[in-house]
Motif scaffolding. Sequence first.
Motif, short mmCIF file in Angstrom:
data_model
loop_
_atom_site.label_atom_id
_atom_site.label_comp_id
_atom_site.label_asym_id
_atom_site.label_seq_id
_atom_site.Cartn_x
_atom_site.Cartn_y
_atom_site.Cartn_z
N ILE A 66 37.97 45.24 32.42
CA ILE A 66 38.32 44.26 31.39
C ILE A 66 37.05 43.95 30.59
CG2 ILE A 66 39.19 41.94 30.93
CD1 ILE A 66 40.75 42.13 33.51
N LYS A 67 37.11 44.17 29.27
CA LYS A 67 35.91 43.94 28.44
C LYS A 67 36.09 42.64 27.65
CE LYS A 67 35.56 48.94 27.88
NZ LYS A 67 35.57 50.08 26.93
N PHE A 68 35.10 41.76 27.72
CA PHE A 68 35.14 40.52 26.94
C PHE A 68 34.28 40.72 25.69
CE2 PHE A 68 35.63 39.00 31.47
CZ PHE A 68 37.01 38.78 31.37
N ASP A 69 34.84 41.47 24.72
CA ASP A 69 34.07 41.80 23.51
C ASP A 69 33.76 40.57 22.67
OD1 ASP A 69 35.90 44.92 23.18
OD2 ASP A 69 34.02 44.46 24.24
N GLU A 70 34.45 39.48 22.98
CA GLU A 70 34.17 38.23 22.24
C GLU A 70 32.84 37.62 22.71
OE1 GLU A 70 36.47 38.79 24.48
OE2 GLU A 70 37.37 36.94 25.32
N HIS A 71 32.31 38.18 23.80
CA HIS A 71 31.01 37.70 24.29
C HIS A 71 30.03 38.87 24.35
CE1 HIS A 71 32.97 33.95 25.16
NE2 HIS A 71 33.80 34.49 26.05
N PRO A 72 29.63 39.46 23.22
CA PRO A 72 28.83 40.69 23.22
C PRO A 72 27.46 40.54 23.89
CG PRO A 72 28.87 39.73 21.02
CD PRO A 72 29.86 38.94 21.84
N ASN A 73 26.97 39.31 23.98
CA ASN A 73 25.62 39.11 24.57
C ASN A 73 25.67 38.59 25.99
OD1 ASN A 73 24.14 39.84 22.14
ND2 ASN A 73 25.00 37.96 21.26
N ALA A 74 26.91 38.46 26.53
CA ALA A 74 27.02 37.98 27.92
C ALA A 74 26.32 38.98 28.84
CB ALA A 74 28.49 37.84 28.30
N ARG A 75 25.54 38.44 29.82
CA ARG A 75 24.62 39.31 30.55
C ARG A 75 25.16 39.83 31.87
NH1 ARG A 75 19.80 38.98 28.85
NH2 ARG A 75 18.83 39.63 30.76
N TYR A 76 26.35 39.35 32.30
CA TYR A 76 26.78 39.68 33.66
C TYR A 76 28.06 40.53 33.70
CZ TYR A 76 23.24 36.29 34.81
OH TYR A 76 22.03 35.65 34.89
N ALA A 77 28.11 41.34 34.74
CA ALA A 77 29.33 42.09 35.08
C ALA A 77 29.79 41.58 36.44
CB ALA A 77 29.03 43.59 35.15
N VAL A 78 31.08 41.34 36.55
CA VAL A 78 31.64 40.78 37.79
C VAL A 78 32.66 41.75 38.37
CG1 VAL A 78 32.97 38.85 38.78
CG2 VAL A 78 31.26 38.40 37.00
N VAL A 79 32.61 41.90 39.71
CA VAL A 79 33.61 42.71 40.41
C VAL A 79 34.34 41.78 41.37
CG1 VAL A 79 32.31 44.87 40.22
CG2 VAL A 79 31.91 43.38 42.18
N CYS A 80 35.65 41.96 41.50
CA CYS A 80 36.38 41.01 42.37
C CYS A 80 37.65 41.59 42.95
CB CYS A 80 36.72 39.74 41.59
SG CYS A 80 38.13 39.95 40.51
N ASP A 81 37.99 41.08 44.10
CA ASP A 81 39.31 41.25 44.69
C ASP A 81 39.90 39.85 44.68
OD1 ASP A 81 40.61 42.62 47.85
OD2 ASP A 81 41.58 41.73 46.08
N PRO A 82 40.75 39.53 43.72
CA PRO A 82 41.19 38.14 43.54
C PRO A 82 41.86 37.52 44.77
CG PRO A 82 41.81 39.47 41.64
CD PRO A 82 41.33 40.42 42.69
N ILE A 83 42.77 38.24 45.40
CA ILE A 83 43.40 37.72 46.62
C ILE A 83 43.37 38.84 47.67
CG2 ILE A 83 45.43 36.69 47.71
CD1 ILE A 83 44.49 34.85 45.60
N ASP A 84 42.23 38.90 48.40
CA ASP A 84 42.12 39.93 49.43
C ASP A 84 42.93 39.51 50.66
OD1 ASP A 84 40.65 42.32 50.67
OD2 ASP A 84 40.34 40.69 52.11
N GLY A 85 43.62 40.49 51.23
CA GLY A 85 44.43 40.19 52.41
C GLY A 85 45.83 39.74 52.06
N SER A 86 46.20 39.93 50.80
CA SER A 86 47.46 39.34 50.32
C SER A 86 48.69 39.93 51.00
CB SER A 86 47.59 39.54 48.80
OG SER A 86 47.53 40.91 48.50
N SER A 87 48.52 41.13 51.62
CA SER A 87 49.70 41.71 52.29
C SER A 87 50.14 40.81 53.45
CB SER A 87 49.37 43.11 52.82
OG SER A 87 48.20 43.05 53.62
N ASN A 88 49.24 39.88 53.86
CA ASN A 88 49.58 38.99 54.98
C ASN A 88 50.08 37.62 54.51
OD1 ASN A 88 48.26 40.65 57.21
ND2 ASN A 88 46.57 40.40 55.79
N LEU A 89 50.14 37.44 53.20
CA LEU A 89 50.39 36.10 52.65
C LEU A 89 51.63 35.44 53.24
CD1 LEU A 89 49.60 36.13 48.83
CD2 LEU A 89 48.89 34.44 50.50
N ASP A 90 52.74 36.20 53.28
CA ASP A 90 53.99 35.58 53.72
C ASP A 90 53.90 35.13 55.18
OD1 ASP A 90 56.18 37.79 51.79
OD2 ASP A 90 54.59 36.39 51.26
N ALA A 91 52.93 35.70 55.92
CA ALA A 91 52.79 35.34 57.35
C ALA A 91 51.84 34.16 57.52
CB ALA A 91 52.29 36.54 58.13
N GLY A 92 51.33 33.61 56.42
CA GLY A 92 50.45 32.42 56.53
C GLY A 92 49.05 32.74 57.02
#
Length: 304
Positions: A66-92
């Motif tokens: 995902i490119k945030f071209d509206e922030h051309p001078n932003a200095r950071y790149a972020v990597v993420c797994d937003p909800i890791d382990g989600s296959s277990n979600l329904d089990a609490g």
Amino acid sequence: MTKTPVHRLLHPTRLLINLTGLAGSSNTTGDDQKKLDVIGNDIFVSAMRGSGKCRILVSEEEEEVIKFDEHPNARYAVVCDPIDGSSNLDAGVSVGTIFGIFQLPDEILGAGKTVGPEALLLPGTQMVAAGFTMYGASAQLVITMRGGGVQGFTLENSLGEFILTHPNMQLPPKRSIYSVNEGNSSYWDKWCTEYFHSLKFPAEGKPYSARYIGSMVADAYRTLLYGGIFAYPADSKTPKGKLRILYECAPMAMLFENAGGMAVNSRMERLLSVVPESIHDRSGVFLGSKDEVQKVIDTYNKYH
Ligand code: P6P
């Protein structure tokens, strides 16, 4: 017609019924997306966009960078797994968000410059910070590493603030706990089978305890707290391994190394030195107490 009062619409049961279950789509690596996967990803993307500090974002839930071209001078790149382990979600089961932050070189920043996925095909040693959150029944945690020690924060509900509860986390050098999905053992290499066998049937001393939740943040947090070893080996079923280098293996490896532990791949290479071939590239992973990872290395070296 009588209107349904708002408090009835927002009743937790109603929300929960609507938020669990599958979203009816799958992500870039073929995992069925849970509704919370999609919601968690949307929240993370908008937070990175809104920060004005993030130039590009890699998410497990997004095929492309995902490119945030509206922030051309932003200095950071972020990597993420937003909800890791989600296959277990329904089990609490406890799930969480795993993230890593890279600082981009000046020469690729600025208006008119394009920044693509190749900017993130870097070893984890290039990260300036890493961490994960865990959304658990007993506590909500944030574990972070930035420039040195590993700090653990716990949400104090009455204050709505995260309190530093685990300053400068350090793993014990050894602990007789192993964490691996033994359902995959028929696919393991011989050296890997021998290693886990040696924990369960030791030549001397007591057998190790087995603990496996199936949610990386939960298994990693327990290992960070108590010591031992967490593993997801590459095997004949998943020759490159299952866990993703950029947003699962590398951030966890950075935390474990900075907490006095070790993290290697299935060829016993330092995980933080591994360069992904693509943004969703995978790796085998062994991470935990230094002496426990050394036992893996010693067994591997008997066969190579
Ligand atoms: P398995 C969750 O789906 C995940 O990506 C990690 O959080 C976890 O460690 C692993 O996969 C569990 O995989 O094959 O044991 O269910």
